[in-house]
Motif scaffolding. Sequence first.
Motif, PDB file in Angstrom:
ATOM      1  N   ALA A 306      27.591  41.539  20.739  1.00 23.47           N
ATOM      2  CA  ALA A 306      28.836  40.955  21.571  1.00 23.47           C
ATOM      3  C   ALA A 306      30.274  41.938  21.367  1.00 23.47           C
ATOM      4  N   GLY A 307      31.259  41.819  21.796  1.00 23.95           N
ATOM      5  CA  GLY A 307      32.552  42.485  21.662  1.00 23.95           C
ATOM      6  C   GLY A 307      32.556  43.631  22.029  1.00 23.95           C
ATOM      7  N   GLY A 308      31.628  44.166  22.987  1.00 28.48           N
ATOM      8  CA  GLY A 308      31.628  45.521  23.510  1.00 28.48           C
ATOM      9  C   GLY A 308      31.092  45.441  25.022  1.00 28.48           C
ATOM     10  N   ILE A 309      30.387  46.641  25.387  1.00 26.52           N
ATOM     11  CA  ILE A 309      29.955  46.798  26.695  1.00 26.52           C
ATOM     12  C   ILE A 309      28.372  46.986  26.532  1.00 26.52           C
ATOM     13  N   VAL A 310      27.701  46.273  27.372  1.00 26.24           N
ATOM     14  CA  VAL A 310      26.006  46.360  27.585  1.00 26.24           C
ATOM     15  C   VAL A 310      26.023  47.022  28.694  1.00 26.24           C
ATOM     16  N   GLY A 311      24.850  47.960  28.966  1.00 25.54           N
ATOM     17  CA  GLY A 311      24.552  48.714  30.280  1.00 25.54           C
ATOM     18  C   GLY A 311      23.172  49.089  30.379  1.00 25.54           C
ATOM     19  N   SER A 312      22.753  49.773  31.195  1.00 23.88           N
ATOM     20  CA  SER A 312      21.558  50.459  31.801  1.00 23.88           C
ATOM     21  C   SER A 312      20.404  49.589  31.261  1.00 23.88           C
ATOM     22  N   LEU A 313      20.362  48.302  31.663  1.00 26.59           N
ATOM     23  CA  LEU A 313      19.160  47.266  31.561  1.00 26.59           C
ATOM     24  C   LEU A 313      18.001  48.015  32.208  1.00 26.59           C
ATOM     25  N   ARG A 314      16.745  47.842  31.272  1.00 31.65           N
ATOM     26  CA  ARG A 314      15.441  48.292  31.745  1.00 31.65           C
ATOM     27  C   ARG A 314      14.415  47.339  31.165  1.00 31.65           C
ATOM     28  N   PHE A 315      13.601  46.771  31.939  1.00 32.77           N
ATOM     29  CA  PHE A 315      12.296  46.204  31.276  1.00 32.77           C
ATOM     30  C   PHE A 315      11.175  47.226  30.998  1.00 32.77           C
ATOM     31  N   THR A 316      10.550  47.150  29.817  1.00 26.66           N
ATOM     32  CA  THR A 316       9.344  47.794  29.493  1.00 26.66           C
ATOM     33  C   THR A 316       8.444  47.455  30.540  1.00 26.66           C
ATOM     34  N   PRO A 317       7.259  48.261  30.788  1.00 24.61           N
ATOM     35  CA  PRO A 317       6.334  48.043  31.713  1.00 24.61           C
ATOM     36  C   PRO A 317       5.612  46.828  31.311  1.00 24.61           C
ATOM     37  N   ASP A 318       5.486  46.482  30.003  1.00 20.28           N
ATOM     38  CA  ASP A 318       4.609  45.160  29.740  1.00 20.28           C
ATOM     39  C   ASP A 318       5.514  43.918  29.773  1.00 20.28           C
ATOM     40  N   GLY A 319       6.931  44.211  29.770  1.00 19.72           N
ATOM     41  CA  GLY A 319       7.914  43.104  30.186  1.00 19.72           C
ATOM     42  C   GLY A 319       8.418  42.421  28.821  1.00 19.72           C
ATOM     43  N   SER A 320       7.925  42.987  27.748  1.00 19.61           N
ATOM     44  CA  SER A 320       8.200  42.063  26.497  1.00 19.61           C
ATOM     45  C   SER A 320       9.509  42.580  25.849  1.00 19.61           C
ATOM     46  N   LYS A 321      10.077  43.800  26.593  1.00 23.63           N
ATOM     47  CA  LYS A 321      11.443  44.259  25.715  1.00 23.63           C
ATOM     48  C   LYS A 321      12.232  44.706  27.050  1.00 23.63           C
ATOM     49  N   ILE A 322      13.615  44.736  26.625  1.00 18.49           N
ATOM     50  CA  ILE A 322      14.539  44.996  27.441  1.00 18.49           C
ATOM     51  C   ILE A 322      15.254  46.460  26.852  1.00 18.49           C
ATOM     52  N   ILE A 323      15.182  47.498  27.492  1.00 15.46           N
ATOM     53  CA  ILE A 323      16.043  48.485  26.819  1.00 15.46           C
ATOM     54  C   ILE A 323      17.508  48.622  27.472  1.00 15.46           C
ATOM     55  N   PHE A 324      18.396  48.974  26.650  1.00 20.26           N
ATOM     56  CA  PHE A 324      19.964  48.960  26.994  1.00 20.26           C
ATOM     57  C   PHE A 324      20.791  49.527  26.216  1.00 20.26           C
ATOM     58  N   THR A 325      22.002  50.122  26.701  1.00 21.31           N
ATOM     59  CA  THR A 325      22.919  50.689  25.928  1.00 21.31           C
ATOM     60  C   THR A 325      24.088  49.592  25.366  1.00 21.31           C
ATOM     61  N   TYR A 326      24.364  50.053  24.178  1.00 20.74           N
ATOM     62  CA  TYR A 326      25.547  49.082  23.972  1.00 20.74           C
ATOM     63  C   TYR A 326      26.842  50.088  23.131  1.00 20.74           C
ATOM     64  N   GLN A 327      28.023  49.900  23.516  1.00 17.64           N
ATOM     65  CA  GLN A 327      29.165  50.372  22.726  1.00 17.64           C
ATOM     66  C   GLN A 327      30.205  49.354  22.626  1.00 17.64           C
ATOM     67  N   SER A 328      31.033  49.723  21.597  1.00 17.58           N
ATOM     68  CA  SER A 328      32.386  48.733  21.615  1.00 17.58           C
ATOM     69  C   SER A 328      33.495  49.731  21.119  1.00 17.58           C
ATOM     70  N   PRO A 329      34.505  49.251  21.047  1.00 22.50           N
ATOM     71  CA  PRO A 329      35.840  50.046  20.405  1.00 22.50           C
ATOM     72  C   PRO A 329      35.536  50.560  18.873  1.00 22.50           C
ATOM     73  N   VAL A 330      34.848  50.039  18.501  1.00 24.64           N
ATOM     74  CA  VAL A 330      34.470  50.449  16.776  1.00 24.64           C
ATOM     75  C   VAL A 330      33.000  51.098  16.833  1.00 24.64           C
ATOM     76  N   LYS A 331      32.319  51.086  17.890  1.00 25.82           N
ATOM     77  CA  LYS A 331      30.725  51.429  17.535  1.00 25.82           C
ATOM     78  C   LYS A 331      30.418  52.511  18.811  1.00 25.82           C
ATOM     79  N   ASN A 332      30.124  53.705  18.312  1.00 22.52           N
ATOM     80  CA  ASN A 332      29.725  54.801  19.639  1.00 22.52           C
ATOM     81  C   ASN A 332      28.542  54.356  20.152  1.00 22.52           C
ATOM     82  N   GLN A 333      28.475  54.772  21.501  1.00 18.51           N
ATOM     83  CA  GLN A 333      27.213  54.190  22.193  1.00 18.51           C
ATOM     84  C   GLN A 333      26.076  54.680  21.871  1.00 18.51           C
ATOM     85  N   ASP A 334      24.970  53.737  21.871  1.00 22.52           N
ATOM     86  CA  ASP A 334      23.618  53.979  21.472  1.00 22.52           C
ATOM     87  C   ASP A 334      22.581  53.120  22.311  1.00 22.52           C
TER      88      ASP A 334
END
Length: 620
Positions: A306-334
């Motif tokens: 919470a408290g920031g920006i979530v983007g680039s949602l991608r399901f893994t091929p088996d559907g068990s995970k969602i890849i995403f990016t996250y950043q906030s004013p105090v956290k550089n994007q990973d």
Amino acid sequence: MIRKFFNAFVFTILPLFILLAQTYTIEQYLNIRSASNPTISPDGKFIAYLTDVTGTNQVWKKGLTSGCPEQLTFFDERVQFISWNPKDKYWILFGKDVGGNEHTQLFLLKSDGSEIRRLTYKDDVIYNFGAWSNDGVMFAFTSNERNRAFFDVYSMNIKTGQTKLVWQNDGNNSVVAWSPDNRYIVVSQNRSSFDNDLYVIEYETGKVYNITPHSQPARYFSVKFSKDGKRIYLLSDEGKEFVGIAYIELPNGKLNYIFNTNWDVETFEISKDGKYLVFVLNVDGYSEVYSLNIATKRTKKLNFPAGGIVGSLRFTPDGSKIIFTYQSPVKNQDIYYYDVKSNTCVQITQSSTAGIPQSSFVEPKLVRFKSFDGLEIPGYLYLPKNAKKDSSLAVIVSIHGGPEAQELPRFSALYQYFVNNGYVIYAPNIRGSTGYGKTYASLDNTTKRKDAIKDVAMIPEFLKSTGYINPKKIIVYGGSYGGYMTLAAVTFYPELWAAGVDLVGISNFLTFLKNTGAWRQRHRMAEYGDPEKDAEFLKEISPFYHVDRIKAPLMIIQGANDPRVPKSESDQIVESLKARGAIVEYLVFDDEGHGISKLKNRIKAYKAIVEFLDKNVKNK
């Protein structure tokens, strides 16, 4: 005894004092890294992504759950996007331009980095990737090769290199999806930032259907096919104030909403079993992530950061995970993944903060002020730690570009540098910004442009009321459209500003609309006005024609290869200012376009900005 006590006291307290008083160089802040654009291998074991570790975005690869990052490309120029072949784990598609000119060329990269194949060869043409065919043998793209003002639709077979013209059309077209059975390609044709149509093309026959006929401006985007390929899910604001989730039955069904609320849905993905959607809701700029059961329409909030920006949602091929990016004013994007079963998140990449402790970063406050007509304008106020209400601080009013964009609570190394060095930052979403509904976004269109400038002019009085700001040390700053707003502010309200910083900004709408890239001219006219019908008004709001009003020192920065706001926009106003003996500093980068992407250039540009503002405002 007293000496021992004193020495112990000094050596205990001194490190703490140094930590509290520590400042860091602009070079350090600009070396804070980020990771973006994750794409997943078809076996689900790896992600490829972009990171600026080497100074410009390059392609890197990492195991999803273990292993070290591995660099795959080594260009001086930025890589603009990447997409892993959905069926072949050995190949990744990417795009790259030269010197920021946006003439994107397409390449295939072997996933171990051992080979790069160039796929397009006309350096004065733009090739925009669209979507892979389901079998991974072909991909669809658009190109303005036939006419620089329009984008036709093509496909390319990566095994043979053969290209097929799918749809020749005089429009600003982009491919947004390819059906699971390879039967349909969906194309978006954009008329403006707030109005487009979706067309379905039968790949084999070439038959074309407009599936979004409408009479009032509306957006249709983020298109995903259902598992059986019989319908598309999409985001739209047709008939709505905010963007919601809808579907259309193919080939020519009607739009049906399945989720809508009083905030925009930013992006979404469909689960691999096709039973639910995961989407990101933009709530006052902050991301909230939900799942939506398609059958029951029930939503559930998910345990994303919470408290920031979530983007680039991608399901893994088996559907068990969602890849995403996250950043906030105090956290550089990973890049992270969300585990569907456990409802927990794991960080995948670890981007450096260049030795600057995260604890030194400042979280902004979301604050609003009333403009001249009573309209509430939201914005983010960044205060130095331990700031006092003694009316002593210099402030930078940062106006975002677009104008069809939104200031978000994202990580900004530049904001954090200035706040760490005693400046206040205020970053508003003046009228015309997105995120607050269709009506709000339209309040600056064409002849309403003056109202947006008035919003900026109201900000100094609001800032003075906070008690932190020195009224003689208020700076206006912005890039692109924000650069125009900077020039407009110092031109039409000259008494309010101590200085201005304009990066690649518009100075004259008449010359801008004439000289911007051919493919952008009609699109930009829809926002700013027609240079023939609205010539007098465009002249009236163009700073170039009123340079004699400017009093504040100005710094102007420009990329020589900018196809959006050409260098001539900066050249002409700098020349006019210098002829009047005004204070203006001008930096041009011969290997940049619409913005500064290379680290060495960013360091040079932002060091110059810091020195300019310290000299003309902060230390004056």
